[in-house]
Scaffold this motif. Structure first.
Motif, PDB file in Angstrom:
ATOM      1  N   ARG E 149      95.115  69.232 -38.563  1.00  0.00           N
ATOM      2  CA  ARG E 149      96.130  70.294 -38.603  1.00  0.00           C
ATOM      3  C   ARG E 149      95.887  71.386 -37.583  1.00  0.00           C
ATOM      4  NH1 ARG E 149      92.979  69.722 -42.986  1.00  0.00           N
ATOM      5  NH2 ARG E 149      92.124  71.515 -44.059  1.00  0.00           N
ATOM      6  N   SER E 150      95.132  71.098 -36.541  1.00  0.00           N
ATOM      7  CA  SER E 150      95.054  72.082 -35.446  1.00  0.00           C
ATOM      8  C   SER E 150      94.759  71.386 -34.131  1.00  0.00           C
ATOM      9  CB  SER E 150      93.990  73.134 -35.748  1.00  0.00           C
ATOM     10  OG  SER E 150      92.714  72.542 -35.694  1.00  0.00           O
ATOM     11  N   ALA E 151      95.559  70.381 -33.816  1.00  0.00           N
ATOM     12  CA  ALA E 151      95.359  69.647 -32.562  1.00  0.00           C
ATOM     13  C   ALA E 151      96.019  70.376 -31.400  1.00  0.00           C
ATOM     14  CB  ALA E 151      95.938  68.245 -32.682  1.00  0.00           C
ATOM     15  N   THR E 152      95.329  70.404 -30.283  1.00  0.00           N
ATOM     16  CA  THR E 152      95.913  70.934 -29.051  1.00  0.00           C
ATOM     17  C   THR E 152      96.596  69.793 -28.300  1.00  0.00           C
ATOM     18  OG1 THR E 152      93.909  70.467 -27.811  1.00  0.00           O
ATOM     19  CG2 THR E 152      94.049  72.627 -28.865  1.00  0.00           C
ATOM     20  N   PRO E 153      97.461  70.149 -27.353  1.00  0.00           N
ATOM     21  CA  PRO E 153      98.089  69.093 -26.540  1.00  0.00           C
ATOM     22  C   PRO E 153      97.038  68.206 -25.880  1.00  0.00           C
ATOM     23  CG  PRO E 153      99.237  71.169 -26.213  1.00  0.00           C
ATOM     24  CD  PRO E 153      98.034  71.474 -27.059  1.00  0.00           C
ATOM     25  N   ARG E 156      95.776  65.764 -28.459  1.00  0.00           N
ATOM     26  CA  ARG E 156      96.795  64.764 -28.786  1.00  0.00           C
ATOM     27  C   ARG E 156      96.873  63.705 -27.673  1.00  0.00           C
ATOM     28  NH1 ARG E 156     100.191  66.668 -33.040  1.00  0.00           N
ATOM     29  NH2 ARG E 156      99.711  68.853 -33.499  1.00  0.00           N
ATOM     30  N   ALA E 169      97.373  66.021 -43.067  1.00  0.00           N
ATOM     31  CA  ALA E 169      96.854  65.937 -44.425  1.00  0.00           C
ATOM     32  C   ALA E 169      97.897  65.403 -45.400  1.00  0.00           C
ATOM     33  CB  ALA E 169      96.382  67.321 -44.882  1.00  0.00           C
ATOM     34  N   ASP E 170      99.158  65.457 -45.025  1.00  0.00           N
ATOM     35  CA  ASP E 170     100.226  64.972 -45.906  1.00  0.00           C
ATOM     36  C   ASP E 170     100.588  63.520 -45.595  1.00  0.00           C
ATOM     37  OD1 ASP E 170     101.152  65.648 -43.424  1.00  0.00           O
ATOM     38  OD2 ASP E 170     103.023  66.535 -44.133  1.00  0.00           O
ATOM     39  N   ASP E 194      91.125  70.768 -48.226  1.00  0.00           N
ATOM     40  CA  ASP E 194      91.667  72.117 -48.321  1.00  0.00           C
ATOM     41  C   ASP E 194      90.533  73.085 -48.703  1.00  0.00           C
ATOM     42  OD1 ASP E 194      94.605  73.431 -48.596  1.00  0.00           O
ATOM     43  OD2 ASP E 194      93.143  74.463 -49.864  1.00  0.00           O
ATOM     44  N   GLU E 205      90.573  75.740 -43.059  1.00  0.00           N
ATOM     45  CA  GLU E 205      91.942  75.596 -42.548  1.00  0.00           C
ATOM     46  C   GLU E 205      92.839  75.172 -43.706  1.00  0.00           C
ATOM     47  OE1 GLU E 205      94.636  76.331 -40.696  1.00  0.00           O
ATOM     48  OE2 GLU E 205      93.134  76.232 -39.097  1.00  0.00           O
ATOM     49  N   PRO E 206      93.662  76.091 -44.210  1.00  0.00           N
ATOM     50  CA  PRO E 206      94.493  75.754 -45.379  1.00  0.00           C
ATOM     51  C   PRO E 206      95.426  74.572 -45.108  1.00  0.00           C
ATOM     52  CG  PRO E 206      94.493  78.119 -44.966  1.00  0.00           C
ATOM     53  CD  PRO E 206      93.831  77.479 -43.784  1.00  0.00           C
ATOM     54  N   GLY E 207      95.779  73.900 -46.189  1.00  0.00           N
ATOM     55  CA  GLY E 207      96.721  72.792 -46.086  1.00  0.00           C
ATOM     56  C   GLY E 207      96.055  71.428 -45.998  1.00  0.00           C
TER      57      GLY E 207
END
Lengths: 259, 259, 259, 259, 259, 259
Positions: E149-153, E156, E169-170, E194, E205-207
């Motif tokens: 949930r915090s990937a940079t370009p 990726r 995560a979902d 979470d 990192e929430p979520g």
């Protein structure tokens, strides 16, 4: 988009502390501990350039006037307001300003409580009343509430009279999305989340949403998010800035929808 | 319904502390921080008028006798017992009194541990043994256990021999509800929940139920809830009264089913 | 001696929560975690047999009346009142009842704040005002305040006008003990302690007393302690029942002086 | 010097957890977060080369035998034992081994409790009894206890009968140092400290020593420290490794005296 | 199977502390607080006999060499490595050793961050880079990342170039299990969970995932788990050993798959 | 006086987080939870009108330049700088700017560590080095350090060479006040306090000052306080904003001396 901060908690019924939230959230949002991307990769590096965190007096009417004026100024500048509260009483002046600019909006309200009291402790603008006032003034076209788990008969009746939808925390998959088209305002009271995810609130109420369920709700709003707020973070009751971190993540995901 | 409190933790195997729970839960339940409605809107303002929180001696056999007598008195008065423990050893004398009044009941038991040991540390009435004793005495018709994640072969064998159902925390949707008809007793060890939701327990075991899953289980019981307990809250290990808040919510939802 | 509990916090100016304290302190006091001796070895096993923890309504005037009546009843029975609050507003009705029975008493008041406001937020009986009211009514002969670290000019003037002594937390060795002879009432706001020792309060104020300094103050009172209270414990902000443990220790040491 | 770890808590009367301490303290002691100097600048980089952290069985007698043998082996190798407990029951086998090697020693015992019960819950080797057993066996020449604040009459009598000195936490400046000459053993139960400084213990007792007072006691021992232990750290109740950090600092300061 | 501990955190970009984890996890794993069974009942009493927790120098290259050699020795002895970190930089030398023995493996990587940076702060072996290095060196056949949930370009792009799967995560129900057949390595950064479930990490990192979702992922891996690690536990930020308890549970469930 | 905030922690050696402090302290300072008086009654309502909290880049040299320029601007405007850090590396550019304006100043430095390393991890401007750099540049006339409890031989030598005084936490009554006359700068690292009083720091070191001892030091400075800083608050490790509250109190007491 404008990032607004409303350090106001004098309309709280049980415990103050929410006025500390804008400073804490802002500090964390702009720190190295915080990545500049949304979960889906939207670059937010330049998203928060326009910020307004006005000083607010203890007088409630004056404070509401300043809040409304701050939002109105953002709207006039063509910017959508993303506000960090403060207790939930800040939402009524925000919605008033939005109505003046846009007319009534559809509202997605996530909360443990409906905040639809006629008054609380003699205060008609208490943090327990903002949606009652906003309905009275015609600020809201459709009111959709999610996460509710302590509604009184009075509040249920007021929602029903307004044609609102009131859903529990276990009904995230039954949101009437068709009512949340067009201009949508999202108001998030952090106690809509379960206290496991958001312990830093004044009114923890077990049985709430998970952070991910809330993020999914934001992602699924079919309309255009024209404004949003995140309220009722109480840093004095937070654990290791956990709830502040949730608020920062919500700011980012809402911003990614509002750019 | 009678609200009972059993401040007893001398049958705990690892850490005492659960005896502090009845006072804490009772205090929170009757405070301004607590709403008088169930999630679905049942008015509980008058639900808790009959309360019995007896003093309990350190001697275990005497304590169990007082617990059984307290429950028996409530039943004789036509009231269903809703008990706040205490460690899980309180459940055996409760079930004994229920059996004397009702005959065997069906039991929904939510826990991380099956509590089916023949004995622990030489104690056959340890908090690790109540369901073994209750099965021995014929207090239980059907035993359905949910949330189990540390069963020994001995305990699995005992459940199987009794025709019980033992489900993990990921099997909430496989509960054999057909066995939970008629008179049902609900026994909730708070460590059945994940420690994220209930950190204030003596034996936290990751991988448990969410608070909402537990609330859903309570709501779905097809039979009549004739008694219930909430045990193993350890306030000395709680964080900001978070787990106490969960216990209060469970008291309300169980009460709403038992009125 | 009578152990009294006043679960009242509706006169708090910033955060409620103190109403939870009597249940928590009482639970801990009578648990296995608590030894039945004072530090100096006074046996307290039979000290707390007479207990009164009345239900209190939300209406402040009614609540004060019940508090005063509870104290008056104890005094009439020849018992000295040792009260667990509640916010500090409970002290005024207690002192009123004491005056009616004993005439004015000398008061040792330990607190971060002088609580000598004429009114706060329009409330003359706020938790910020009890000593102003008690002085007005002639309940206090000598007022000695220790630990004060946030006095306003108004409050300093009121203390001076009443001939009171106002000492900081670093002046425990300058207490004018000659004013605390005869009948003495001890009122302890837990925020008089440093937050390191008492984090579970609504208004933590760094720079306070250590627990041991406070215990020494109690031990050194030259007069006869005819009544005492321990107020402003907020269990919602406590850490691992640490502050509740301090309150329990204070109950014991005060009781050892009052038997 | 030998660094020993005794992961044993099965003789605890209220809550286990102290068995987790040796691993946690050892981990922190050898981490980057920990400086290799004592406060006064003694270089400890090479002090802890000899370490023994034996596995211990649940059987108490066997565990005590292993503890005694581990200490005896260290002494035979010419090394002084510096032990990390475990609950306080580990001190009796340590003192037994010391007596076998050295004869009786003078003991400085810092604790909230005298640990001089004849038995507790039927266990004569409980963590509440080590100094009773050590006195019985002639392991102790002079017993000086500091920080005591929950002594029973039985325990006071036993100390008096043994010619011991029992001091409160406010009597650090009255230690009879003349009794602590020659070979001295230092036994530190972390609940001798105030819970503000050491929250991570199973029996927090307000009104204790500050960390600095304890460090000063260690520095002032006039005799030669021939052995020491630090016991009753309960990591399950610690906050942010605060108490573990105190234990690490005590290990260093004791080591600096024992090199 | 070999239980390995790598107390290394000098490649952390924001906060050290993860080096404390092996000692804490090991202590808890072998304590009475921990049951010797997996959730499904696999007996683990004899599973952890072979343990290697080497001392590691501050020099990163040397530390990596020791880590790789420790893993290589385990593999040579026919044992699968189950490692407790340390920061995530330990995974690259582990995968290097695995490649030397097995050739490339398929990797299930659970994390909030992809750890695919080319370098961070000038360090190509930072804890933000292990999978970039492992891809460079051909250690990985298929890379499946879950919880991101915090990937940079940049990250990726690197995943895409390597044919990797990057899931949020979902998306636990969309894992391409067909890529995780044959020899599979599982690498778990606890911040993939979470923060409600795993607060004791340096980069909450929430979520994220729930503990149960993570346990389900482990159970569902279709291939043979030939190695695994659990990294980035920061005990200095943990609450009541909650996150350490999650790590212990993961050790057990992974071990049950690796026996 | 100018209130300055320097949100910088990239020169930290173990853990970042101190950059979050200025926002948190500022938020709390201006909230309703904070009284506008110093302990001795100085009215601070108008004290903090001039505030500068510049954005700081990640590049350390640039950040130091901005810090120095911000301080220089305040001095040029005739205002004394009262700064909230940030890690301790911010103190060197502050002292540089002061020297340019005032010449060398006398420094009272409260800390657990002397921060006199020639370099740490290759960084000569690390948060472990500011006083080494300031001595090199002739910014300091007399250096008086209090609370030191982890000095290396290198650091002791550097202090001695500079004619400095290095005192432990137990030597607050031996401060050579004669060296702190004339223009005095006060630099407070919050880890100079004991972790009981200031848990929210990156390097907790038991055995430190109490909050009251620190307040007394500030009050006793005989010279004129021409500047001050409060550094190394790490809100991510704070408990219930306790340490932030200490920082706010220090801001007020320093301001009362600097008006």
């Amino acid at each position: 988009m404008s990032l607004l901060g409303f350090a106001w908690d004098a309309s709280s019924s049980y415990a103050r502390g929410a006025a500390l939230a804008p400073a804490v959230v802002r500090g964390l949002l702009f720190s190295e501990a915080s990545s500049p991307y949304s979960i889906d990769g939207v670059d937010l590096a330049d998203a928060f350039g326009d910020r307004h965190f006005p000083d607010l007096p203890e007088d409630a009417a004056e404070a509401r006037a300043i809040i409304a004026a701050t939002v109105a100024a953002a709207l006039k500048a063509g910017r959508r307001p993303l506000s960090i509260g403060g207790d939930h009483s800040v939402t009524y002046p925000i919605l008033s300003a939005l109505k003046a600019a846009h007319g009534p909006v559809n509202v997605l309200h996530v909360d443990a409580h409906p905040d639809l009291y006629e008054e609380l402790g003699g205060d008609r603008w208490s943090h327990a009343c903002p949606f009652a006032r906003a309905l009275d003034d015609g600020c809201i076209a459709n009111l959709v509430q999610v996460g509710i788990r302590s509604a009184t008969p009075e509040q249920r009746a007021r929602s029903a009279a307004a044609g609102g939808a009131m859903l529990g925390a276990d009904e995230c998959d039954r949101v009437p999305w068709e009512r949340l088209q067009g201009a949508v305002y999202v108001s998030i009271d952090l106690d809509g989340l379960d206290p496991a995810f958001a312990p830093g609130v004044s009114h923890p109420e077990p049985g709430g949403l998970s952070t991910r369920e809330l993020l999914t709700l934001i992602a699924r709003v079919p309309g255009e998010i024209v404004g949003a707020d995140i309220v009722e973070l109480n840093p004095e009751r937070d654990i290791g800035m956990l709830t502040a971190g949730v608020a920062v993540r919500l700011v980012k995901e809402l911003a990614a929808r509002m750019l």
